[in-house]
Structure formats: C-alpha cells, structure tokens
Design a protein around this motif. Structure first.
Motif, short mmCIF file in Angstrom:
data_model
loop_
_atom_site.label_atom_id
_atom_site.label_comp_id
_atom_site.label_asym_id
_atom_site.label_seq_id
_atom_site.Cartn_x
_atom_site.Cartn_y
_atom_site.Cartn_z
N LEU A 61 61.68 46.81 103.69
CA LEU A 61 61.93 46.34 101.78
C LEU A 61 63.43 45.71 101.62
CD1 LEU A 61 60.31 46.18 99.26
CD2 LEU A 61 60.76 48.54 99.06
N ASP A 64 64.44 42.43 102.79
CA ASP A 64 63.45 41.32 102.31
C ASP A 64 64.42 40.84 101.22
OD1 ASP A 64 61.96 39.58 100.97
OD2 ASP A 64 60.00 40.89 101.18
N HIS A 67 63.14 41.10 97.41
CA HIS A 67 63.02 42.41 96.77
C HIS A 67 64.54 42.93 96.48
CE1 HIS A 67 58.85 41.67 98.29
NE2 HIS A 67 58.52 42.55 97.52
N THR A 85 61.18 48.20 92.39
CA THR A 85 61.96 46.98 92.94
C THR A 85 61.49 46.04 92.00
OG1 THR A 85 60.03 45.94 94.04
CG2 THR A 85 61.37 47.26 95.30
N TYR A 86 62.80 44.81 91.76
CA TYR A 86 62.74 43.70 91.02
C TYR A 86 62.33 42.77 92.40
CZ TYR A 86 65.56 44.91 87.10
OH TYR A 86 66.15 45.19 85.93
N ILE A 87 61.22 41.85 91.88
CA ILE A 87 60.67 40.80 92.92
C ILE A 87 60.84 39.59 92.45
CG2 ILE A 87 58.58 40.32 94.28
CD1 ILE A 87 57.58 43.32 93.66
N ASP A 88 61.17 38.80 93.23
CA ASP A 88 61.23 37.19 92.87
C ASP A 88 59.96 36.71 92.63
OD1 ASP A 88 62.31 34.60 92.73
OD2 ASP A 88 62.39 34.42 94.84
N THR A 89 59.82 35.92 91.70
CA THR A 89 58.75 35.30 91.23
C THR A 89 58.75 33.70 91.24
OG1 THR A 89 59.43 35.20 88.90
CG2 THR A 89 58.07 37.20 89.48
N TRP A 100 56.08 47.17 93.40
CA TRP A 100 56.14 47.96 94.68
C TRP A 100 56.92 49.44 94.29
CZ3 TRP A 100 56.09 50.17 99.06
CH2 TRP A 100 55.63 49.43 100.46
#
Length: 193
Positions: A61, A64, A67, A85-89, A100
């Motif tokens: 994680l 990546d 993330h 987490t912040y996650i790309d969109t 996550w």
C-alpha cells in the motif's frame, strides 16, 4: 482531469491524529486488528495472520503511487488503531476517494471514524481543491454503508462484479459521494453530535 494525489500529510483532531503510514506502525496495527476476521471481512486483501503478513500488505500500500495511506493514531494512547487512504480516481474530474479504511474493533462505535472522515474531507476540499469525495464499499458491507450515509455520503449506484474478493467470489461495489457544496451542512451536523 483527475485530482493530483496529495503529498503524505499529518492531520490532527480531538480523538485521532492521521500520519503517513510506515512499517513502524505495524506492531500496533496488528494488535489492533490483525487476525480479526470481522475487521478484515470486506477488505481488498486477505486477513493477516501475523505481523509479517500485515507488514507486507502495508508495504504494498505504501509503495502504490495511487494511494496515500495514513495511520490512524488514537490520541488518548498514541497507538495506531487502523489506517485509511486517499485513493486516485482516474476518469473523475477534480475528485479523490477515501477508502481502504479499517479500524480495530476496540474503536468501533467511537468518535474515531467520524473524526477521521472530517479531517480527510476538510483537507480534500479546503487544501486539495477537489469538488467531489468518493467512497465505496462491498455491497454486503452494510455497516460501512451506514457509516458513509451518516457522514453525508449520497448513494450513486452499484458496479456489479466490479472485482474479486480475496476469497475469489465476485464483489458488487456500491459508490457514494459528497460534493464540496454539500459538505458544510454535513460537517456542522457531525460536529454538533
């Protein structure tokens, strides 16, 4: 255009501090929720049975680029009790996802999740300049769906057979969002509680 992934950041609230996830958090994290089937039931990775397994999941994680993982530190004890987490969109303009996320059972039904979401959503709108925060969960994870609705998430729909669960079965994923102009009213309501 998608939102630029934020740099790792430390965010502080009354109940928790969010700080960049490191492998140094793994011992606390394993004590908080490693090996707990209920905590890991809906997560996108198999339940860790040892600190080493949890460390490998955390390492993937952390490495990546899509993330930005943050350890959730309980202010009262100074110990890590979960991560988020912040996650790309990709494909969503000026959007970011929060996900996550897991917490050890000892902090369920406490101020931890609400405080984390206020910190993350405030930062996303005020500092990152996004116009939409996305949240998603397994269609079977009704506890998480209720928590998302409680913070103001609006149900957008379901992607059927969106991905496989760690056990190999198909997961339908339910999507929610909060828009920047909706957040102030939700934030005020949450702070009143």
């Amino acid at each position: 255009m998608t939102a630029r992934m934020p740099a790792p950041v430390t965010l502080e609230g009354d109940a928790v501090r969010l700080e960049p996830l490191t492998l140094g958090h793994v011992p606390d994290l394993f004590l908080a929720g490693g090996g707990d089937e209920e905590v890991w039931r809906w997560m996108p990775a198999p339940m860790p049975h040892s600190e080493d397994e949890l460390g490998k999941t955390a390492e993937r994680l952390i490495g990546d680029s899509g993330h930005v993982p943050l350890a959730v530190i309980l202010r009262e004890t100074g110990r890590a009790v979960g991560w988020t987490t912040y996650i790309d969109t990709p494909g969503y303009a000026d959007s970011i996802e929060i996900g996550w996320t897991w917490y050890g059972r000892a902090v369920w039904r406490s101020a931890v999740n609400t405080t984390c979401k206020i910190l993350l959503i405030d930062h996303a709108f005020d500092k990152l300049g996004v116009n939409r925060v996305q949240l998603k969960t397994d269609i079977l994870n009704t506890r998480s769906q209720a928590a998302i609705r409680r913070i103001g998430g609006v149900h957008e729909g379901v992607l059927r057979r969106q991905r496989r669960r760690p056990d190999g079965t198909w997961r339908d994923t339910t999507y929610f969002s909060i828009l920047d102009d909706e957040w102030p009213a939700h934030r005020a309501r949450l702070l009143e509680r």
